[in-house]
Design a protein around this motif. Sequence first.
Motif, PDB file in Angstrom:
ATOM      1  N   TYR A 110      59.669  35.083  -1.348  1.00 16.66           N
ATOM      2  CA  TYR A 110      58.446  34.741  -0.503  1.00 16.66           C
ATOM      3  C   TYR A 110      58.657  33.691   0.657  1.00 16.66           C
ATOM      4  CZ  TYR A 110      53.678  33.838   1.053  1.00 16.66           C
ATOM      5  OH  TYR A 110      52.730  33.788   1.618  1.00 16.66           O
ATOM      6  N   GLU A 120      60.840  35.400   3.124  1.00 21.09           N
ATOM      7  CA  GLU A 120      59.926  36.242   4.097  1.00 21.09           C
ATOM      8  C   GLU A 120      59.063  35.524   4.855  1.00 21.09           C
ATOM      9  OE1 GLU A 120      56.742  39.830   3.815  1.00 21.09           O
ATOM     10  OE2 GLU A 120      58.190  39.341   2.101  1.00 21.09           O
ATOM     11  N   LEU A 121      58.634  34.530   4.630  1.00 20.64           N
ATOM     12  CA  LEU A 121      57.793  33.775   5.741  1.00 20.64           C
ATOM     13  C   LEU A 121      58.786  33.164   6.754  1.00 20.64           C
ATOM     14  CD1 LEU A 121      55.853  31.141   3.495  1.00 20.64           C
ATOM     15  CD2 LEU A 121      54.897  32.878   5.079  1.00 20.64           C
ATOM     16  N   LYS A 122      60.036  32.659   6.565  1.00 25.25           N
ATOM     17  CA  LYS A 122      61.064  32.355   7.525  1.00 25.25           C
ATOM     18  C   LYS A 122      61.328  33.400   8.224  1.00 25.25           C
ATOM     19  CE  LYS A 122      65.603  30.608   7.895  1.00 25.25           C
ATOM     20  NZ  LYS A 122      66.285  31.396   8.678  1.00 25.25           N
ATOM     21  N   SER A 123      61.672  34.744   7.931  1.00 25.92           N
ATOM     22  CA  SER A 123      62.236  35.929   8.778  1.00 25.92           C
ATOM     23  C   SER A 123      60.870  36.237   9.607  1.00 25.92           C
ATOM     24  CB  SER A 123      62.556  36.946   7.942  1.00 25.92           C
ATOM     25  OG  SER A 123      61.361  37.464   7.040  1.00 25.92           O
ATOM     26  N   ASN A 124      59.642  36.157   9.253  1.00 24.27           N
ATOM     27  CA  ASN A 124      58.605  36.454   9.996  1.00 24.27           C
ATOM     28  C   ASN A 124      57.917  35.259  10.764  1.00 24.27           C
ATOM     29  OD1 ASN A 124      58.304  39.204   9.458  1.00 24.27           O
ATOM     30  ND2 ASN A 124      57.782  38.541   7.253  1.00 24.27           N
ATOM     31  N   PHE A 125      58.592  34.157  10.930  1.00 28.78           N
ATOM     32  CA  PHE A 125      58.177  33.043  11.566  1.00 28.78           C
ATOM     33  C   PHE A 125      58.036  33.221  13.215  1.00 28.78           C
ATOM     34  CE2 PHE A 125      57.844  28.513  12.113  1.00 28.78           C
ATOM     35  CZ  PHE A 125      56.964  27.875  11.336  1.00 28.78           C
ATOM     36  N   SER A 126      56.993  32.292  13.680  1.00 30.38           N
ATOM     37  CA  SER A 126      56.757  32.757  15.080  1.00 30.38           C
ATOM     38  C   SER A 126      58.179  32.220  15.799  1.00 30.38           C
ATOM     39  CB  SER A 126      55.730  31.513  15.532  1.00 30.38           C
ATOM     40  OG  SER A 126      55.771  31.404  16.943  1.00 30.38           O
ATOM     41  N   THR A 127      58.289  33.319  17.000  1.00 30.21           N
ATOM     42  CA  THR A 127      59.512  33.406  17.937  1.00 30.21           C
ATOM     43  C   THR A 127      59.459  31.859  18.843  1.00 30.21           C
ATOM     44  OG1 THR A 127      58.671  34.791  19.339  1.00 30.21           O
ATOM     45  CG2 THR A 127      60.122  35.457  17.760  1.00 30.21           C
ATOM     46  N   THR A 181      64.245  28.323  13.345  1.00 30.76           N
ATOM     47  CA  THR A 181      64.281  27.707  11.958  1.00 30.76           C
ATOM     48  C   THR A 181      65.453  27.400  11.482  1.00 30.76           C
ATOM     49  OG1 THR A 181      64.517  30.186  11.193  1.00 30.76           O
ATOM     50  CG2 THR A 181      62.167  29.143  11.605  1.00 30.76           C
TER      51      THR A 181
END
Length: 86
Positions: free
Chosen positions: A31, A34-41, A45
């Motif tokens: 989880y 997944e948060l990291k991969s979908n973090f704001s551009t 990160t």
Amino acid sequence: MEYDIQKSLDLYKEQLSYGYIRTAYITLTKYVAELKSNFSTQYKTGNISFGYLDYTYFSFFNQYLREQKLRFGVVLNHKKCNLNYG
């Protein structure tokens, strides 16, 4: 509070044999990934630090923060089973 190390290891191995700890740990760390991969551009990160069954976290920063040598982080507290950031 002092713990008996051998008893702690025995309990740890016993609990691992049931599979629940491993399943929960994998689910929680996936989880966070997944948060990291979908973090704001808008932010870069850092790598995920998986810790010792206590905290799992990753840092994030933008150019301004980097210039100030600052970072924020998203932190999963395993004991409380919650996410914090800041």
